[in-house]
Scaffold this active site. Structure first.
Site, PDB file in Angstrom:
ATOM      1  N   GLU A 131      16.237 -27.521  19.435  1.00 51.14           N
ATOM      2  CA  GLU A 131      15.232 -26.552  19.859  1.00 51.14           C
ATOM      3  C   GLU A 131      14.424 -26.092  18.654  1.00 51.14           C
ATOM      4  O   GLU A 131      14.998 -25.668  17.645  1.00 51.14           O
ATOM      5  CB  GLU A 131      15.902 -25.353  20.523  1.00 51.14           C
ATOM      6  CG  GLU A 131      14.922 -24.333  21.068  1.00 51.14           C
ATOM      7  CD  GLU A 131      15.627 -23.115  21.643  1.00 51.14           C
ATOM      8  OE1 GLU A 131      15.113 -22.542  22.602  1.00 51.14           O
ATOM      9  OE2 GLU A 131      16.692 -22.733  21.116  1.00 51.14           O
ATOM     10  N   TYR A 160       6.192 -24.563  21.430  1.00 52.06           N
ATOM     11  CA  TYR A 160       7.640 -24.658  21.672  1.00 52.06           C
ATOM     12  C   TYR A 160       8.016 -26.096  21.987  1.00 52.06           C
ATOM     13  O   TYR A 160       7.321 -26.790  22.747  1.00 52.06           O
ATOM     14  CB  TYR A 160       8.036 -23.755  22.843  1.00 52.06           C
ATOM     15  CG  TYR A 160       9.504 -23.827  23.214  1.00 52.06           C
ATOM     16  CD1 TYR A 160      10.433 -22.976  22.618  1.00 52.06           C
ATOM     17  CD2 TYR A 160       9.954 -24.746  24.154  1.00 52.06           C
ATOM     18  CE1 TYR A 160      11.782 -23.044  22.953  1.00 52.06           C
ATOM     19  CE2 TYR A 160      11.299 -24.823  24.495  1.00 52.06           C
ATOM     20  CZ  TYR A 160      12.195 -23.966  23.895  1.00 52.06           C
ATOM     21  OH  TYR A 160      13.537 -24.044  24.227  1.00 52.06           O
TER      22      TYR A 160
END
Length: 423
Positions: A232, A144
């Site tokens: 993101e 991530y």
């Protein structure tokens, strides 16, 4: 997909109408395929893909872009997260499918023009106008990565986690030590040391460390140079050929930078946005739709917040936040009324103006003109105070309109709730 971790790290909440709600700001949101194209321009590794809007384009893309691919990923393109677990109103389950190349045309045809409902769209869902065809990349490790703006450090903050492709907020809650946060000095920019800390947090297993550091720096450059408010990537992944790749990404941009990011803002897709907010933006009004029944038109964000809170105090619920600003014209007031009355949930309207720069007579004239253009079928409560208040009240009185006048904010809110209950 906007994840809970971002809400905890990057968002603030406001006590709106007696309950906590995430602050909503106008920030440009672009589709996944557009984000991939933008990242590619900055030298960031992304899967090969092409966006299509018809079955014919799917067929052509397979022949020209993916002639040797045995499997493809077909991704519905809407401005909402949770696509993979979403469901089409037609019955098709999932907005993201991995299929054999010869099946891509069929599955894309079942997505295009259909409404996809996810946990973020609400029950009304969003119509899929494009699908994104991507090569199926062999991923050996998923992580991530995100960049946001952090109030505490007054600058960009890079967030990394060695686990990705799943609910990052759950990981942050259960294993907070897995989340690495690296603040970036806006004046120095990202350094090799900063990028190395991020890569250490990602803990790649096969990707080259130096190449990964360069990818992190390129991602930061994209964030800075494009005036992003959020970048993101979940997952940022390692491939079988030892590369770091942005397998899925979400990018938001600061609307205040529209004047210098014309190419980026040309990507805006108004068909995916609340039509009321689109109309408000065109009229240069600050509007946010809520779920209540009393439409509000106020000048000044602080007064708007106070108006919504006092409506709640008297037992009502606000249908919107609408700030006409300090120098609105009659035309803008008319547009504001059009937006308010277009909401079927609105059963009463409260106009609360404290005239400083904004003159009460301009607001009054706008209300009268709005009544000529819009069929007002709900009660309207008006509270005016400040500059040219006497002229404003006279204009309203001489108009012959069936308005409910109020002396102060408390009186106005009480009358609006009472009018709502009587409808």
């Amino acid at each position: 997909m906007v994840r809970g971790l971002f809400n905890k790290v990057a968002s603030k909440s406001l006590n709106v109408a007696g309950k906590w709600q995430q602050q909503q700001l106008r920030r440009l949101n672009i589709h996944e395929y557009q984000g991939a194209e933008l990242m590619s321009k900055f030298g960031i590794n992304v899967p090969k893909g092409v966006a299509v809007s018809s079955v014919e384009e799917v067929r052509k893309a397979i022949q020209t872009t993916f002639p040797d691919e045995k499997e493809l990923v077909v991704k519905s393109q809407i401005l909402a997260g949770g696509r993979g677990l979403g469901k089409f109103t037609s019955g098709l389950q999932g907005g993201v499918h991995i299929v054999k190349a010869e099946q891509a045309e069929e599955i894309a045809g079942k997505m295009l023009g259909q409404t996809l409902v996810t946990k973020q769209t609400g029950p009304q869902g969003k119509v899929v106008s494009k699908v994104y065809l991507c090569e199926k990349v062999s991923l050996v490790n998923e992580m991530y990565f995100a960049i946001t703006l952090d109030r505490t450090t007054a600058g960009p903050l890079i967030i990394a986690c060695r686990e990705g492709g799943t609910s990052i907020e759950d990981l942050a809650e259960k294993f907070p030590d897995m989340i690495i946060k690296v603040p970036i000095d806006v004046f120095k920019g990202i350094t090799d040391e900063d990028a190395a800390k991020v890569v250490e947090g990602l803990a790649p297993k096969v990707a080259d460390k130096n190449a990964s550091i360069e990818q992190v720096k390129k991602l930061y450059n994209l964030f800075r140079e494009s005036d992003c408010t959020q970048l993101e990537i979940n997952p940022i992944a390692e491939t079988s050929d030892n590369k770091l790749i942005a397998a899925d990404a979400k990018l938001n941009f600061d609307d205040n930078a529209a004047y210098r990011q014309k190419e980026v803002f040309s990507l805006r897709d108004p068909t995916q946005e609340d039509p009321r907010e689109v109309a408000a933006a065109k009229a240069d009004l600050n509007y946010i739709g809520l779920d209540g029944e009393i439409g509000c038109m106020v000048n000044g964000a602080g007064l708007a917040m106070a108006t919504m809170d006092i409506i709640k105090l008297h037992g009502g619920t606000p249908a919107n936040f609408l700030d006409v600003g300090g120098n609105a014209s009659e035309g803008q007031v008319v547009e504001a009324f059009k937006i308010l009355t277009s909401d079927e949930k609105v059963k009463a309207i409260l106009v609360n103006i404290f005239g400083g720069i904004m003159k009460c007579d301009v607001i009054a004239s706008g209300i009268v003109n709005a009544a000529k253009h819009v069929s007002l079928k709900v009660p309207v409560v008006v509270r005016l105070e400040g500059t040219n208040v006497d002229q404003g009240k006279r204009i309203l009185k001489e108009s012959g309109m069936a308005l409910i006048t109020a002396e102060d904010l408390d009186d106005a809110a009480e009358k609006a709730v009472k009018a709502l209950k009587s409808t």
